[in-house]
Design a protein around this motif. Sequence first.
Motif, short mmCIF file in Angstrom:
data_model
loop_
_atom_site.label_atom_id
_atom_site.label_comp_id
_atom_site.label_asym_id
_atom_site.label_seq_id
_atom_site.Cartn_x
_atom_site.Cartn_y
_atom_site.Cartn_z
N THR A 84 -73.20 62.92 24.83
CA THR A 84 -73.91 63.93 25.63
C THR A 84 -73.15 64.32 26.90
N ARG A 85 -72.23 63.44 27.35
CA ARG A 85 -71.46 63.76 28.56
C ARG A 85 -70.10 63.12 28.50
N PHE A 270 -71.75 70.10 25.65
CA PHE A 270 -71.21 69.00 26.46
C PHE A 270 -69.72 69.16 26.70
N SER A 274 -68.01 70.38 30.72
CA SER A 274 -67.23 69.22 31.16
C SER A 274 -66.00 69.63 31.96
#
Length: 410
Positions: A84-85, A270, A274
């Motif tokens: 997710t990240r 994601f 980023s």
Amino acid sequence: MPLDDTALWDVVVVGGGAAGLAAAASLLKRKPSLSLAIVEPSDRHYYQPAWTLVGGGCFNPADTCRSTASLIPNNAKWIRSRVTRLLPQQSQVELENGQHLSYRSLVVAPGLELNWGAIAGLEETLGKNGVTSNYRYDLAPYTWECVQNLKQGRALFTQPAMPIKCAGAPQKAMYLSCHHWEQQGCLDKIDVHFHNTGGVLFGVADFVPPLMEYVKRYNAHLEFTSELIAVDGPAKTATFRETDEDGSPRERTETFDMLHVVPPQRAPEFIRNSELANEGGWVAVDEATLQHPHYANVFSLGDVCGASNAKTAAAVRKQAPVVAENLLAWLDKQPMAARYAGYGACPLTVEKGKVVLAEFGYGGKLQPSFPLNPAVARTSMWWLKRYAMPRIYFSMMLKGHEWLAKPDKL
């Protein structure tokens, strides 16, 4: 079994599709002792290049699907979760359950996202009302059903703005459909239109003349700078935004009996959000080494990679050894020597039984694998596409057997 949050992986691979599995296999082939984790949520893996053939009645849909577990390389740990990240400053990725994986090096290969929702009304009518797409496993068989059922009327095929995966697939759907109608003797009763958001039939000029021969043979109408923006399935209408020669937009609605849609495509959220993303939302990389320009322990390949190559499975076959060699060199504090020259391949199925094999690199430079004129439709290339390539994919590329994929050197 819960993950150990304190573990430091030599390599974390984000994505267990073609790119992630091929990169993991190539890495472990070179260094089996690596601690390597593949983060992939899906338990099914698909050979997507064959979906065009499924839509043309030339391939069994079930043969495009395998279990993910059967394809995970030996010595790799499969973490069935979703990232997710990305936290490149901490050399960590965050999973959907909030856990973090720490890494010495990262391979980013989650693929891209099909943005069906960008076209108004499309999601509600996919798989019915004659609206279909070869870009989904469950819809490609419906394409073939629509093609068989259509005896007369209007068939529309669309292509969104680039970049997309397999840039030739939108027109391949048209060619295979037209060839079936030609064989059935009803092509002259079907009004075929190809709506392309871009301004050219194919991005590499060498292959446009042979493709145009088939466009003329099938009497297909090419509509350039024409973008699908809305679909009304029950009314069987499609609305396009067209750009006039002076640059001004206008909208036009057309009726259809069959509509094959290719949706707009983008990097997953994601990735777009980023620190690894470039201006377009894809993972920024050095075009030759496939290393991130700011985070030296990050590499990327596959559809999410921001290099200017064509997004094809064939590109992954050449990228995986480059990533493997350069990542291991970086871990060993050695200079990186492997170079990716932008190779991509698009087997253009212009009829059932013939393929124009377009192979090219950065800037559209031709990179043929065979000593033949590549701009000719050939039966031999059909056999390569239909029978050899699925085996090369599953038995070689995903297993780290790098047939015709030795990296160039810097």
